[in-house]
Scaffold this active site. Structure first.
Site, PDB file in Angstrom:
ATOM      1  N   ASN A   1      41.972  39.954  35.780  1.00 60.28           N
ATOM      2  CA  ASN A   1      42.666  38.067  35.649  1.00 60.28           C
ATOM      3  C   ASN A   1      43.184  38.017  34.604  1.00 60.28           C
ATOM      4  O   ASN A   1      42.242  37.198  33.544  1.00 60.28           O
ATOM      5  CB  ASN A   1      42.257  36.885  36.466  1.00 60.28           C
ATOM      6  CG  ASN A   1      43.280  35.180  35.762  1.00 60.28           C
ATOM      7  OD1 ASN A   1      43.996  35.445  35.154  1.00 60.28           O
ATOM      8  ND2 ASN A   1      42.865  34.830  36.761  1.00 60.28           N
ATOM      9  N   TRP A   2      44.177  38.466  33.737  1.00 59.61           N
ATOM     10  CA  TRP A   2      44.183  37.638  32.271  1.00 59.61           C
ATOM     11  C   TRP A   2      43.923  36.357  31.891  1.00 59.61           C
ATOM     12  O   TRP A   2      44.230  35.967  30.940  1.00 59.61           O
ATOM     13  CB  TRP A   2      45.331  38.682  32.204  1.00 59.61           C
ATOM     14  CG  TRP A   2      44.862  40.464  32.480  1.00 59.61           C
ATOM     15  CD1 TRP A   2      43.837  41.075  32.019  1.00 59.61           C
ATOM     16  CD2 TRP A   2      46.291  41.637  32.224  1.00 59.61           C
ATOM     17  NE1 TRP A   2      44.295  42.202  32.110  1.00 59.61           N
ATOM     18  CE2 TRP A   2      45.244  42.854  31.827  1.00 59.61           C
ATOM     19  CE3 TRP A   2      47.175  41.170  30.721  1.00 59.61           C
ATOM     20  CZ2 TRP A   2      46.100  44.389  31.262  1.00 59.61           C
ATOM     21  CZ3 TRP A   2      48.165  42.787  30.103  1.00 59.61           C
ATOM     22  CH2 TRP A   2      46.998  43.947  31.640  1.00 59.61           C
ATOM     23  N   LYS A   3      44.711  35.420  32.982  1.00 59.55           N
ATOM     24  CA  LYS A   3      44.715  34.166  32.655  1.00 59.55           C
ATOM     25  C   LYS A   3      46.021  33.757  31.596  1.00 59.55           C
ATOM     26  O   LYS A   3      47.103  34.579  31.635  1.00 59.55           O
ATOM     27  CB  LYS A   3      43.363  33.345  32.047  1.00 59.55           C
ATOM     28  CG  LYS A   3      42.313  34.346  33.020  1.00 59.55           C
ATOM     29  CD  LYS A   3      41.273  33.101  33.122  1.00 59.55           C
ATOM     30  CE  LYS A   3      39.810  33.035  33.971  1.00 59.55           C
ATOM     31  NZ  LYS A   3      39.089  32.386  34.176  1.00 59.55           N
TER      32      LYS A   3
ATOM     33  N   HIS B   1      43.318  29.633  42.676  1.00 53.28           N
ATOM     34  CA  HIS B   1      42.658  29.794  41.393  1.00 53.28           C
ATOM     35  C   HIS B   1      41.970  28.512  41.703  1.00 53.28           C
ATOM     36  O   HIS B   1      42.587  28.176  40.885  1.00 53.28           O
ATOM     37  CB  HIS B   1      42.897  30.725  40.022  1.00 53.28           C
ATOM     38  CG  HIS B   1      41.897  31.036  39.117  1.00 53.28           C
ATOM     39  ND1 HIS B   1      41.425  30.316  38.580  1.00 53.28           N
ATOM     40  CD2 HIS B   1      41.161  32.476  39.457  1.00 53.28           C
ATOM     41  CE1 HIS B   1      40.476  30.979  37.871  1.00 53.28           C
ATOM     42  NE2 HIS B   1      40.820  31.675  37.845  1.00 53.28           N
TER      43      HIS B   1
ATOM     44  N   GLU C   1      41.530  27.035  38.143  1.00 60.33           N
ATOM     45  CA  GLU C   1      42.445  26.388  37.201  1.00 60.33           C
ATOM     46  C   GLU C   1      43.116  25.816  38.248  1.00 60.33           C
ATOM     47  O   GLU C   1      43.553  25.008  37.671  1.00 60.33           O
ATOM     48  CB  GLU C   1      41.827  27.742  36.184  1.00 60.33           C
ATOM     49  CG  GLU C   1      40.784  27.884  36.052  1.00 60.33           C
ATOM     50  CD  GLU C   1      41.004  29.360  34.974  1.00 60.33           C
ATOM     51  OE1 GLU C   1      41.768  30.307  34.931  1.00 60.33           O
ATOM     52  OE2 GLU C   1      39.472  29.764  34.402  1.00 60.33           O
TER      53      GLU C   1
ATOM     54  N   GLU D   1      34.372  32.740  44.372  1.00 60.52           N
ATOM     55  CA  GLU D   1      34.579  32.658  42.576  1.00 60.52           C
ATOM     56  C   GLU D   1      34.011  30.896  42.808  1.00 60.52           C
ATOM     57  O   GLU D   1      34.815  30.479  42.789  1.00 60.52           O
ATOM     58  CB  GLU D   1      35.821  32.292  42.285  1.00 60.52           C
ATOM     59  CG  GLU D   1      36.487  33.959  42.484  1.00 60.52           C
ATOM     60  CD  GLU D   1      37.250  34.005  40.462  1.00 60.52           C
ATOM     61  OE1 GLU D   1      37.254  35.408  39.879  1.00 60.52           O
ATOM     62  OE2 GLU D   1      38.452  33.498  41.077  1.00 60.52           O
TER      63      GLU D   1
ATOM     64  N   GLY E   1      33.937  32.179  33.287  1.00 60.54           N
ATOM     65  CA  GLY E   1      34.094  31.670  32.068  1.00 60.54           C
ATOM     66  C   GLY E   1      33.092  31.193  31.642  1.00 60.54           C
ATOM     67  O   GLY E   1      32.494  30.801  30.188  1.00 60.54           O
TER      68      GLY E   1
ATOM     69  N   SER F   1      31.854  35.499  35.887  1.00 58.11           N
ATOM     70  CA  SER F   1      31.202  36.496  34.602  1.00 58.11           C
ATOM     71  C   SER F   1      30.811  37.481  35.034  1.00 58.11           C
ATOM     72  O   SER F   1      30.188  38.127  34.738  1.00 58.11           O
ATOM     73  CB  SER F   1      29.850  35.356  34.343  1.00 58.11           C
ATOM     74  OG  SER F   1      30.291  34.047  33.765  1.00 58.11           O
TER      75      SER F   1
ATOM     76  N   GLY G   1      37.378  37.889  34.828  1.00 56.68           N
ATOM     77  CA  GLY G   1      38.679  36.995  34.016  1.00 56.68           C
ATOM     78  C   GLY G   1      38.334  38.249  32.304  1.00 56.68           C
ATOM     79  O   GLY G   1      39.127  39.137  32.042  1.00 56.68           O
ATOM     80  N   GLY G   2      37.612  37.162  31.587  1.00 56.37           N
ATOM     81  CA  GLY G   2      37.618  37.732  30.538  1.00 56.37           C
ATOM     82  C   GLY G   2      37.115  38.968  30.295  1.00 56.37           C
ATOM     83  O   GLY G   2      37.928  39.887  29.019  1.00 56.37           O
TER      84      GLY G   2
HETATM   85  C1  PEP Z   1      38.119  34.109  37.043  1.00 56.34           C
HETATM   86  O1  PEP Z   1      38.982  33.900  36.611  1.00 56.34           O
HETATM   87  O2  PEP Z   1      38.769  34.864  37.906  1.00 56.34           O
HETATM   88  C2  PEP Z   1      36.790  34.921  36.686  1.00 56.34           C
HETATM   89  C3  PEP Z   1      36.358  35.490  37.449  1.00 56.34           C
HETATM   90  O3  PEP Z   1      36.436  34.390  34.887  1.00 56.34           O
HETATM   91  P1  PEP Z   1      35.992  35.016  34.594  1.00 56.34           P
HETATM   92  O4  PEP Z   1      35.223  36.961  34.853  1.00 56.34           O
HETATM   93  O5  PEP Z   1      35.318  35.501  32.845  1.00 56.34           O
HETATM   94  O6  PEP Z   1      34.144  33.912  34.512  1.00 56.34           O
END
Ligand code: PEP
Length: 251
Positions: free
Chosen positions: A9-11, A95, A97, A167, A173, A212, A233-234
């Site tokens: 997920n590049w957000k 998600h 967010e 999640e 994040g 994470s 994500g990151g």
């Molecule tokens: C996400 O945004 O779906 C996520 C899991 O982010 P991160 O891996 O950065 O925690």
């Protein structure tokens, strides 16, 4: 029997130049054949990524889609029909967010889920508890309620054509990861809730863990019996790191 999936997920990250660089990095990866690999770029870059990844076998998805299946008068939204035409196969729904910052409710997410499926776009339903809810011992209640919202609206068979991503909001994040056992406990409860309604759907649905995940912790998480891969994500913004996570899912 379930194929692992690793999805990035590049957000809201990226410019034309950085997306071109990341796409090129993905093209050069040696990916395990048994793993479904997907990326979710910002909507603006979906065409660029699909063109850049041609024939690589990486699935491209959208981070969001509209509450109605077809194009129409809905300013600022992108319709499932349009995403399918662009070549998307998956869409993230719910998600944290979007639930927390944009204020999307279960009712809105139900409409998005159904609109996506109506056009053959597979929803990846994201569910998870906040830190406050976990500390209050409400994790399974919260996750169960988010799942029930879809089951009550469309029946459990809706998950024959969907993916679920657990999640925990406190792990997204933040660098904090659920332990493999914490994640497994919630995944087992999710599968159990589905199995109470339909054992076949429960056995087949891919349950991803997100929060994470990085190359250093992926193998341990993916080794748990009900964790079928990850939503990243990151760490998905670095092609080599993402490739290492994909390989961890293939072992
Ligand atoms: C996400 O945004 O779906 C996520 C899991 O982010 P991160 O891996 O950065 O925690």
């Amino acid at each position: 029997m379930r194929r692992p999936m690793v999805a990035g997920n590049w957000k809201m990250h990226g410019t034309r130049a950085s997306v071109a660089e990341l796409t090129e990095g993905l093209r050069n990866l040696a990916l395990p054949s048994g793993v479904e690999v997907a990326v979710f770029p910002p909507a603006l870059f979906i065409n660029q990524v699909i063109d850049g990844l041609a024939d690589k076998g990486i699935i491209v998805g959208a981070q969001n889609s509209a509450v109605q299946p077809e194009q129409g008068a809905l300013t600022g939204e992108v319709a499932p029909e349009q995403l399918v035409e662009a070549g998307c196969k998956l869409v993230l729904i719910g998600h944290s967010e979007r639930r927390q910052i944009i204020g999307e409710t279960d009712q809105v997410l139900n409409r998005k889920f159904a609109a996506a499926q109506a056009k053959g776009l597979k929803p990846v339903l994201c569910i998870g508890e906040t830190l406050e809810e976990r500390e209050a011992g409400k994790t399974l209640e919260v996750v169960g309620r988010q799942l029930s919202s879809i089951i009550e609206a469309f029946g459990v068979k809706a998950f024959a054509n969907a993916v679920i991503a657990y999640e925990p909001v406190w792990a997204i994040g933040t660098g904090l990861t659920a332990t493999p056992q914490q994640a497994q406990d919630v995944h087992a409860a999710i599968r159990g809730q589905l199995a109470a309604e339909d054992a076949e759907v429960a056995a087949k649905v891919q349950l991803l863990y997100g929060g994470s995940v990085k190359a250093a912790n992926a193998a341990e998480l993916f080794g748990m019996p009900d964790i079928d891969g990850g939503l990243i994500g990151g760490a998905s913004l670095n092609a080599d790191e993402f490739g290492a996570i994909c390989r961890a899912a293939g072992n």
